[in-house]
Design a protein around this motif. Sequence first.
Motif, PDB file in Angstrom:
ATOM      1  N   VAL A 342      32.404  36.338  26.905  1.00 57.01           N
ATOM      2  CA  VAL A 342      33.359  35.791  25.938  1.00 57.01           C
ATOM      3  C   VAL A 342      34.610  36.651  25.895  1.00 57.01           C
ATOM      4  O   VAL A 342      35.742  36.150  25.898  1.00 57.01           O
ATOM      5  N   LEU A 343      34.415  37.979  25.857  1.00 54.20           N
ATOM      6  CA  LEU A 343      35.546  38.901  25.822  1.00 54.20           C
ATOM      7  C   LEU A 343      36.452  38.698  27.037  1.00 54.20           C
ATOM      8  O   LEU A 343      37.676  38.629  26.917  1.00 54.20           O
ATOM      9  N   LEU A 344      35.829  38.584  28.218  1.00 51.02           N
ATOM     10  CA  LEU A 344      36.609  38.415  29.449  1.00 51.02           C
ATOM     11  C   LEU A 344      37.332  37.077  29.471  1.00 51.02           C
ATOM     12  O   LEU A 344      38.492  36.987  29.893  1.00 51.02           O
ATOM     13  N   ARG A 345      36.665  36.038  29.007  1.00 51.67           N
ATOM     14  CA  ARG A 345      37.282  34.712  28.999  1.00 51.67           C
ATOM     15  C   ARG A 345      38.537  34.717  28.124  1.00 51.67           C
ATOM     16  O   ARG A 345      39.565  34.149  28.500  1.00 51.67           O
ATOM     17  N   LYS A 346      38.488  35.363  26.987  1.00 50.17           N
ATOM     18  CA  LYS A 346      39.656  35.441  26.107  1.00 50.17           C
ATOM     19  C   LYS A 346      40.769  36.258  26.745  1.00 50.17           C
ATOM     20  O   LYS A 346      41.940  35.877  26.728  1.00 50.17           O
ATOM     21  N   ALA A 347      40.396  37.411  27.324  1.00 47.02           N
ATOM     22  CA  ALA A 347      41.406  38.311  27.883  1.00 47.02           C
ATOM     23  C   ALA A 347      42.109  37.703  29.091  1.00 47.02           C
ATOM     24  O   ALA A 347      43.291  37.970  29.330  1.00 47.02           O
ATOM     25  N   LEU A 348      41.384  36.873  29.839  1.00 47.30           N
ATOM     26  CA  LEU A 348      41.934  36.328  31.078  1.00 47.30           C
ATOM     27  C   LEU A 348      42.533  34.938  30.912  1.00 47.30           C
ATOM     28  O   LEU A 348      42.977  34.334  31.890  1.00 47.30           O
ATOM     29  N   SER A 349      42.560  34.439  29.703  1.00 44.29           N
ATOM     30  CA  SER A 349      42.990  33.053  29.473  1.00 44.29           C
ATOM     31  C   SER A 349      44.501  32.871  29.489  1.00 44.29           C
ATOM     32  O   SER A 349      44.991  31.749  29.560  1.00 44.29           O
ATOM     33  N   ALA A 350      45.235  33.956  29.416  1.00 43.09           N
ATOM     34  CA  ALA A 350      46.697  33.855  29.271  1.00 43.09           C
ATOM     35  C   ALA A 350      47.410  33.806  30.617  1.00 43.09           C
ATOM     36  O   ALA A 350      48.410  34.481  30.834  1.00 43.09           O
ATOM     37  N   GLY A 351      46.887  33.018  31.536  1.00 44.37           N
ATOM     38  CA  GLY A 351      47.559  32.866  32.826  1.00 44.37           C
ATOM     39  C   GLY A 351      47.232  33.990  33.785  1.00 44.37           C
ATOM     40  O   GLY A 351      46.314  34.779  33.543  1.00 44.37           O
ATOM     41  N   PRO A 352      47.962  34.098  34.893  1.00 46.97           N
ATOM     42  CA  PRO A 352      47.683  35.157  35.874  1.00 46.97           C
ATOM     43  C   PRO A 352      47.716  36.527  35.209  1.00 46.97           C
ATOM     44  O   PRO A 352      48.711  36.906  34.577  1.00 46.97           O
ATOM     45  N   VAL A 353      46.612  37.270  35.351  1.00 47.58           N
ATOM     46  CA  VAL A 353      46.501  38.521  34.604  1.00 47.58           C
ATOM     47  C   VAL A 353      45.629  39.521  35.351  1.00 47.58           C
ATOM     48  O   VAL A 353      44.714  39.140  36.086  1.00 47.58           O
ATOM     49  N   ARG A 394      37.095  56.034  38.946  1.00 48.70           N
ATOM     50  CA  ARG A 394      36.143  55.891  37.850  1.00 48.70           C
ATOM     51  C   ARG A 394      36.493  54.710  36.943  1.00 48.70           C
ATOM     52  O   ARG A 394      35.812  54.476  35.945  1.00 48.70           O
ATOM     53  N   MET A 395      37.541  53.993  37.313  1.00 50.09           N
ATOM     54  CA  MET A 395      37.989  52.866  36.508  1.00 50.09           C
ATOM     55  C   MET A 395      37.915  51.570  37.319  1.00 50.09           C
ATOM     56  O   MET A 395      38.095  51.570  38.536  1.00 50.09           O
ATOM     57  N   LEU A 396      37.669  50.475  36.619  1.00 51.37           N
ATOM     58  CA  LEU A 396      37.593  49.154  37.222  1.00 51.37           C
ATOM     59  C   LEU A 396      38.716  48.282  36.687  1.00 51.37           C
ATOM     60  O   LEU A 396      39.415  48.649  35.735  1.00 51.37           O
ATOM     61  N   ALA A 397      38.881  47.131  37.295  1.00 48.48           N
ATOM     62  CA  ALA A 397      39.859  46.150  36.834  1.00 48.48           C
ATOM     63  C   ALA A 397      39.348  44.765  37.190  1.00 48.48           C
ATOM     64  O   ALA A 397      38.448  44.609  38.017  1.00 48.48           O
ATOM     65  N   VAL A 398      39.924  43.767  36.582  1.00 47.39           N
ATOM     66  CA  VAL A 398      39.610  42.367  36.889  1.00 47.39           C
ATOM     67  C   VAL A 398      40.928  41.632  37.079  1.00 47.39           C
ATOM     68  O   VAL A 398      41.852  41.785  36.271  1.00 47.39           O
ATOM     69  N   ALA A 399      41.011  40.851  38.156  1.00 42.47           N
ATOM     70  CA  ALA A 399      42.194  40.014  38.401  1.00 42.47           C
ATOM     71  C   ALA A 399      41.800  38.554  38.316  1.00 42.47           C
ATOM     72  O   ALA A 399      40.783  38.135  38.861  1.00 42.47           O
ATOM     73  N   ALA A 400      42.599  37.763  37.601  1.00 42.16           N
ATOM     74  CA  ALA A 400      42.361  36.319  37.493  1.00 42.16           C
ATOM     75  C   ALA A 400      43.704  35.588  37.552  1.00 42.16           C
ATOM     76  O   ALA A 400      44.609  35.907  36.783  1.00 42.16           O
TER      77      ALA A 400
END
Length: 464
Positions: A342-353, A394-400
């Motif tokens: 749910v957290l990821l869906r909200k964070a990634l909902s604002a277009g290319p991010v 030591r850090m990750l990221a997500v691209a959508a």
Amino acid sequence: MPDETTDTTAVAEQRIAALAAAHPWVSEARLTPDGVLLVTPHPRATAALPTPGPLVGEHLAHWEEVYEWTYETAEGRHAGDLDLSGWRASDTGEPLPTAHMRDWVDRTVGLVLAQGPNRLLELGCGTGLLAHRLAPRLEGYVGTDVAAVAVDRLSGAGLPRAAFVRAAAHETETPPVRQAMEQVFGAGVRPDCVLLNSVTQCFPDLAYLSAFLHSALTVVEDGGTVIVGDIRHAGLLEDHFGRVERARDPEAADADIAARVASAVAEDRELSFAPAAVQRILAAHSRTVRMSVHARTMAYDSELTRYRYDLVLHVGPAPGTAAVSETRQLPWPGRGSEPLAVLLRKALSAGPVVLHGIPNALLTDAPDAVTPHDLRQALTGTDAAVLLDAGDPRMLAVAAPADRATAATARSLRAPVGRLAHEPLPAFVQRRLPEVLRDHLRRTQPGTVLPRIVVDDAPKGAVR
């Protein structure tokens, strides 16, 4: 009156130094006041281009012998398409779990197919873990390997639209490889994907890595990709060897473990490097190349998940609207109380991010840390990619969507931290060149007492 014995000894020592300096692998040799023969390797002996120098060649030949023997014994061969020979844990020496290795294969195949290739050239295909799964899904597949036994077995496996050639990673443009590509892809047709997976650890230094990358980028079709997979991260060597040494001696004092780790890192005989090292190499290439850095997202916590990563090099300018400037960069908000999906869906909902700054729970105990596998699971069914921070391992990221992964790399490489690379060639030269010179001098000056031979300036490695 001069001491004739001393005079004779001095003449003999100078003769030894002159003979050593005349060796084609040496550019300079001199005796120190305390009788040590200091030698400097000749640049041609440690060159990567236009062909590997003799010391580089010996380093590569060592790995060729290792894998020829490993594949010949086939101690990890479960089936024709699942030969896990050589895949062992560093801390225990035991074979890595079969289920974990199947997951490793599936994740790699998924990454390759996500790039949409049709014609693939795999360099270092090994036992065919990827070839068996990729060839049937492509228009054409060509695999190369230095181990004859691997090439012979795969050639007889009957894979569709596939050919196999014995060749090293830097031999992309040699006649046998070109002929195989013409046979499978068609005359004058180039691959749209070049793959090198779990091979760079055998490279001697960054110069050889640079030679490979320039060759791969030259042969691949514009708009295609070069995938370099299962790379050991130089910035995590201390963590890796710390876990290995602690597993071997759980009761040892921290200071003892630290000393052993420092020694293990210095003596490590495999290449490791950070994404920033590749970025520097790419800056010298004539083609436009965009890079994305992908985390390993297997479920099982092993060194393959914690300390390795994948690079995808996208050759040519970004098509259409996939511009870095159009991608929003958002910081990780923390876990909170919501389910991760749910957290990821909200964070990634604002277009290319790109969602960045996600602590990797495999490497840190930060309260908001998440494992790469948990991110992948939470993103199931979405067009997104789980990435490794190109500047901080030591850090990750997500691209959508997933095609914005290069935007994450562009941001995180602005201030990379940690070691750029660990190169095994200098230590190899320090061991090997004195051996070669001792044998040479014993043959040319039999019966002469030889001085101790020390390499004065082993190659430091350079991005070229």
